[in-house]
Design a protein around this motif. Structure first.
Motif, PDB file in Angstrom:
ATOM      1  N   GLY A   3     -63.491 -43.997 -20.559  1.00 52.59           N
ATOM      2  CA  GLY A   3     -62.370 -43.906 -21.473  1.00 52.59           C
ATOM      3  C   GLY A   3     -62.732 -43.785 -22.934  1.00 52.59           C
ATOM      4  N   VAL A   4     -64.031 -43.867 -23.259  1.00 54.93           N
ATOM      5  CA  VAL A   4     -64.482 -43.757 -24.652  1.00 54.93           C
ATOM      6  C   VAL A   4     -65.058 -42.363 -24.870  1.00 54.93           C
ATOM      7  N   SER A   5     -64.651 -41.701 -25.950  1.00 61.54           N
ATOM      8  CA  SER A   5     -65.161 -40.361 -26.249  1.00 61.54           C
ATOM      9  C   SER A   5     -66.636 -40.446 -26.616  1.00 61.54           C
ATOM     10  N   ALA A   6     -67.427 -39.593 -25.988  1.00 61.52           N
ATOM     11  CA  ALA A   6     -68.866 -39.556 -26.279  1.00 61.52           C
ATOM     12  C   ALA A   6     -69.199 -38.543 -27.380  1.00 61.52           C
ATOM     13  N   VAL A   7     -68.262 -37.650 -27.670  1.00 59.51           N
ATOM     14  CA  VAL A   7     -68.483 -36.599 -28.667  1.00 59.51           C
ATOM     15  C   VAL A   7     -67.355 -36.635 -29.682  1.00 59.51           C
ATOM     16  N   ARG A   8     -67.729 -36.679 -30.951  1.00 60.91           N
ATOM     17  CA  ARG A   8     -66.745 -36.736 -32.033  1.00 60.91           C
ATOM     18  C   ARG A   8     -66.358 -35.346 -32.526  1.00 60.91           C
ATOM     19  N   GLY A   9     -67.317 -34.422 -32.494  1.00 62.42           N
ATOM     20  CA  GLY A   9     -67.044 -33.068 -32.945  1.00 62.42           C
ATOM     21  C   GLY A   9     -68.047 -32.098 -32.362  1.00 62.42           C
ATOM     22  N   CYS A  10     -67.639 -30.847 -32.236  1.00 67.33           N
ATOM     23  CA  CYS A  10     -68.544 -29.794 -31.776  1.00 67.33           C
ATOM     24  C   CYS A  10     -68.269 -28.597 -32.673  1.00 67.33           C
ATOM     25  N   TYR A  11     -69.275 -28.178 -33.450  1.00 68.73           N
ATOM     26  CA  TYR A  11     -69.048 -27.296 -34.584  1.00 68.73           C
ATOM     27  C   TYR A  11     -69.678 -25.920 -34.385  1.00 68.73           C
ATOM     28  N   ASP A  12     -68.874 -24.908 -34.618  1.00 71.13           N
ATOM     29  CA  ASP A  12     -69.315 -23.521 -34.595  1.00 71.13           C
ATOM     30  C   ASP A  12     -70.134 -23.269 -35.862  1.00 71.13           C
ATOM     31  N   THR A  13     -71.359 -22.832 -35.709  1.00 75.48           N
ATOM     32  CA  THR A  13     -72.207 -22.634 -36.888  1.00 75.48           C
ATOM     33  C   THR A  13     -71.707 -21.506 -37.788  1.00 75.48           C
TER      34      THR A  13
END
Length: 588
Positions: free
Chosen positions: A491-501
């Protein structure tokens, strides 16, 4: 006194620093903040030391300076390789692209001295300048640092250790073994040059004999630096320096050997500019560690060094760095003097577990004996800062870190997740990969992860066996990013953001397509970094002493910036601005 001084404190965290300043534990940092200015310094994505220090040096984003991660990949082979140093035509060349702030200063006719600068190997010569390289300098074997451990113990250490475990068999109180040196080419293939090592010991001490050199060590003692010379053929010798720690002689024999580090006058591994500067420093302050990562975190992770032994090693490295700075400070009159202290980073990597009671590796007993080690290093840096302020009262001073720190409780096997989601396919009958993407079916794989924050797509015309149409790349980035943001751990998010370079810093031809910003407490696994994975769980506890990290979302780990000129610090919003701030200080 004219000129300006720049101090880099790798990993200095604003939460820790602000708490300690509030407690009165960092009086000199507090004084600098009151006389000048202090602020939190936004770091860049990804917040990895080679990336950020290259940005600080050049004032450029990764797309311009060319460093994107600790580990890059070759699109022609999919093979991971270290970004810290590069070879062309059999010689090392500096991997950082773009002009640095000290090179700009040299063009204006100013002298500059930089001590242990990260990503400075090999140093590029600059007018009237001196530079001793830091992070990125390999050992004499061309590796990041490979220790040796001579022991009579039998166990499982040899199976996954990052050093050379040598099982010895004493005969009548004598051990005969060897020291592995640089790799050499021969008619029978690549092999390591070696030096015979003879050890005579009793319950109190050991005497080491290496050629004509004789070193006697009481149990529990470190040797001084020992210079070694390896015959690598063709009438050539490669010199190196190392230290020994005699841990015990009974009931088991245990002798630790640091990685054999590059000699001060090495032509094969040029660590300084001008060529004689490293030797000049040695003559002035005594022998010192040359390895880019001199604090042997691998030996601590592997159980070869204890917590206290590792701290002793770190103390030695920190004292050497301080001696270098004070030596140069004694003859500093104008121009630029810079020094980077990175032992603070290594200490926090290895001992964050002792200030996070919920970490899987938290140990109450270890917290009793070593729980103060992180604050102690902050206080040590505060004392050094006070000395600089006292000895150079007229200098313009800037102090910053490249990033902060947070806990690393859970490992994320990114490539296992990509396989689970159907982006990465194995060849028929293969369900795991020991490393380097062996067994991957690239004809059916559309994405793969390399390093600690980087995801690449298998693009036609770029990767050797690319299958992703460049016209579909933007859509695939959005799809994969959205799926990765849904990765949950109970239930806890492991990823905060995923960014397109493309959006992050205008895209890049050689760098990753996506940069992963992990949530607090999460980081890519060691296995994913080098292309190793299996069909097992995607998330698991981090059971290594390497327990603090910053390879997460950049918003979670800002650095710090202090300066005695308010206007200069006020102009610095991110690490991208630091090079210009130093230039601004210069012109004021």
């Amino acid at each position: 006194m004219k000129g300006r001084i720049f101090l880099g404190v790798d990993g200095m965290d604003p939460v820790v620093a602000e708490r300690m300043m509030g407690e009165g534990s960092l009086p000199n940092f507090e004084r600098l903040s009151q006389q000048g200015s202090y602020g939190r310094l936004a770091t860049i994505a990804p917040p990895q030391s080679p990336v950020v220090w290259s940005t600080i040096a050049t004032g450029k984003a990764p797309s311009a300076h060319g460093i994107f991660d600790f580990i890059h990949r070759d699109p022609a082979t999919y093979q991971p390789f270290l970004s810290l140093h590069r070879q062309q035509g059999g010689k090392y060349v500096n991997p950082v692209q773009g002009e640095t702030f000290w090179e700009q200063a040299a063009r204006r006719g100013e002298q500059g001295t930089l001590l242990k600068w990260p990503m400075g190997f090999p140093p590029r010569p600059f007018q009237d300048g001196k530079l001793l390289a830091g992070l990125g300098v390999p050992d004499v074997r061309g590796m990041l640092g490979s220790y040796a451990w001579y022991t009579t113990e039998k166990g499982d250490l040899a199976s996954d250790s990052k050093g050379r475990i040598v099982e010895v068999a004493p005969r009548g109180g004598r051990i005969q073994t060897d020291i592995a040196g640089p790799f050499t080419a021969s008619l029978t293939g690549r092999k390591a040059a070696t030096l015979p090592l003879f050890i005579d010991f009793d319950e109190r001490q050991a005497t080491l004999k290496i050629g004509r050199k004789v070193v006697t060590l009481p149990v529990g003692s470190w040797s001084p630096w020992v210079e070694l010379s390896f015959d690598v053929g063709f009438f050539r010798n490669v010199t190196g320096v190392c230290r020994f720690l005699l841990q015990q002689t009974a009931p088991e024999f245990r002798l630790y050997l640091t990685p054999v580090q590059v000699g001060y006058a090495s032509a094969e591994f040029p660590i300084a500019t001008p060529a004689g500067y490293a030797s000049e420093l040695c003559q002035s302050i005594g022998p010192y560690a040359t390895l880019g990562i001199s604090e042997d975190t691998n030996a601590l992770n592997d159980g070869v060094l204890s917590d206290l032994e590792f701290v002793e090693l770190c103390d030695q490295v920190m004292a050497e760095r301080e001696a270098m700075l004070m030596h140069e400070l004694g003859r500093f009159r104008e121009g630029l003097l810079g020094c980077v202290f990175d032992t603070t980073d290594r200490i926090q990597h290895m001992f964050w577990r002792l200030q996070d009671a919920s970490h899987p590796m938290y140990d109450p007993q270890a917290a009793e004996s070593c729980g103060d080690v992180i604050p102690r290093y902050y206080r040590w840096m505060d004392r050094i800062l006070g000395e600089v302020m006292e000895r150079a009262p007229g200098a313009q001073l800037l102090v910053c870190s490249d990033h902060g720190f947070t806990t690393f409780r859970r490992s994320v096997h990114l490539n296992a997740w990509l396989m689970e989601q159907g982006y990465l396919k194995m060849k028929q009958g293969v369900d795991s990969c020991a490393g380097l993407f062996e067994g991957v079916d690239w004809s059916q794989s559309s994405a793969y992860a390399v390093g600690f924050t980087s995801i690449y797509f298998n693009v036609k015309g770029r990767e050797r066996h690319g299958i992703v149409d460049p016209a579909e790349l933007a859509g695939m980035k959005r799809r994969l990013s959205g799926e990765l943001l849904e990765l949950a751990d109970d239930g806890v998010s492991a990823v905060r953001g995923c960014y397109d370079t493309d959006e992050l810093y205008g895209g890049t031809e050689q760098g990753p397509d996506l940069v992963v910003g992990f949530a607090d407490g999460y980081r890519a696994s060691w296995q994913s970094a080098i292309g190793a994975f299996s069909a097992g769980p995607v998330l698991e506890d981090n059971l290594k002493k390497w327990s603090g990290d910053h390879c997460c979302d950049a918003s979670l780990v800002p650095g710090v910036i202090f300066g005695n000129i308010k206007e200069s610090v006020a102009a610095v919003g991110t690490v991208l601005d630091v090079a210009q701030a130093i230039g601004g200080i210069c012109r004021s």
